[in-house]
Design an enzyme around this catalytic site. Structure first.
Site, short mmCIF file in Angstrom:
data_model
loop_
_atom_site.label_atom_id
_atom_site.label_comp_id
_atom_site.label_asym_id
_atom_site.label_seq_id
_atom_site.Cartn_x
_atom_site.Cartn_y
_atom_site.Cartn_z
N ASP A 167 0.83 -1.21 0.00
CA ASP A 167 0.00 0.00 0.00
C ASP A 167 0.86 1.26 0.00
OD1 ASP A 167 -2.74 -0.28 -0.14
OD2 ASP A 167 -3.03 -0.48 2.02
N LYS A 214 -0.56 -0.41 -4.25
CA LYS A 214 -2.00 -0.10 -4.23
C LYS A 214 -2.16 1.33 -3.75
CE LYS A 214 -5.04 -1.88 -1.11
NZ LYS A 214 -5.46 -0.65 -0.41
N GLU A 271 -5.36 4.52 -3.09
CA GLU A 271 -6.79 4.78 -2.94
C GLU A 271 -7.22 5.94 -3.84
OE1 GLU A 271 -7.76 5.28 1.21
OE2 GLU A 271 -6.88 3.34 1.75
N GLU A 320 -14.23 -1.64 -1.72
CA GLU A 320 -14.45 -1.80 -0.28
C GLU A 320 -15.79 -1.21 0.14
OE1 GLU A 320 -11.18 -0.86 2.32
OE2 GLU A 320 -12.43 -0.96 4.12
O1 KIV Z 1 -4.98 -1.65 4.24
C1 KIV Z 1 -5.65 -2.66 3.98
O2 KIV Z 1 -5.59 -3.64 4.71
C2 KIV Z 1 -6.48 -2.63 2.78
C3 KIV Z 1 -7.44 -3.69 2.46
C4 KIV Z 1 -8.08 -3.64 1.16
C5 KIV Z 1 -7.75 -4.81 3.23
O3 KIV Z 1 -6.38 -1.73 2.03
#
Ligand code: KIV
Length: 277
Positions: free
Chosen positions: A88, A118, A120, A186
């Site tokens: 992330d 990843k 957002e 989500e």
């Molecule tokens: O930070 C996280 O755990 C997520 C999820 C999609 C589970 O972004």
């Protein structure tokens, strides 16, 4: 392809190619032992910024830093052989613009060995996603409830109900067109998740979305019952390890106080016993 039959980790393109196929399996991980336990069972493992709440006791994901993601990313990488690693991007590491996002995504990939990052955001992040993908950074998008935006979303609410569904649909189209190889949905209504899954060309990974998504993800400490501060409706507890751990710690404390631990089999004689064979 079954996870146990796989010998090497898939690449983001392999994950993309699973659109409409056998469901993709994913969990979060933050440590080497947990990564080792899930390696043979997951297609990809996410070092989520949920690490801040789950392991560091932060009240939200907003205080998570690049250094935390790198530390936990490296730990998880050491535990994976078969599953793809995704890390992330923490709050504040990509929102300023594509150049900032590239600098930090490249650092995350270089220092952890992750195959992808990843981030957002939907329509507002589309340019950034396209910039990253064009420069060799595979991106998994994350739309719907985006926990880094709880202060503007008004908390951890379901996103995309009623008329808001069209905006979420637009987010899904935008990240797919920008080149994301998959998108996490989500906490969105089931019917909307199914519609998005049916309309976009990249896999949808549901968390509080729909069994019809192309894959599922959960926070591992939630599903194992290790994180018990609160439980979202979408979490299924597959174990109650937190309760078991607390009971074991209580047993240990009682035995130490009663001087019944350590027992004879846990202590050493002054002279080493003769070898028996
Ligand atoms: O930070 C996280 O755990 C997520 C999820 C999609 C589970 O972004």
């Amino acid at each position: 392809m079954s996870a146990t039959a796989r010998k090497t980790a898939p690449l983001p393109d392999d994950i993309r190619a699973r659109k409409g196929g056998a469901p993709l399996v994913s969990l979060t991980a933050y440590t080497t032992p947990m990564a080792q336990m899930m390696d043979a069972h997951c297609d990809f493992v996410l070092v989520g910024d949920s690490v801040g709440m789950v392991l560091h006791g932060l009240p939200s994901t907003l205080g998570v830093t690049m250094e935390m993601m790198i530390l936990h990313g490296k730990a998880v990488a050491r535990g994976l052989k078969q599953a793809m690693l995704v890390v992330d991007m923490p709050f504040g590491s990509y929102e300023e613009g594509p150049e900032q996002a590239f600098r930090n995504a490249a650092r995350l990939m270089a220092e952890t060995g992750a195959a992808a990052v990843k981030l957002e955001g939907g329509v507002t992040m589309a340019d950034t996603i396209a910039f990253l993908v064009a420069r060799g950074v595979p991106v998994m998008a994350h739309i719907g409830l985006t926990p880094q935006s709880i202060n503007t979303l008004g908390g951890y609410k379901v996103q995309g109900r009623g008329a808001a569904g069209e905006a979420l649909m637009a987010d899904a189209r935008a990240v797919a067109q920008a080149g994301a190889f998959a998108v996490v949905l989500e906490k969105v209504p089931e019917a909307l998740a199914d519609r998005i899954t049916g309309e976009i060309e990249i896999p949808t990974i549901g968390i509080g979305a729909s069994a019809g998504c192309d894959g599922q993800i959960l926070v591992v400490d939630d599903m194992l019952g290790l994180f018990t501060a609160f439980k979202a409706k979408f979490v299924k507890r597959y174990a109650t390890l937190g309760e078991q751990a607390e009971a074991a710690i209580a047993d240990y404390a009682a035995e130490v106080r009663a001087r019944s631990f350590p027992a004879p089999e846990h202590v050493f004689a002054d002279v080493a016993p003769e070898a028996t064979s």
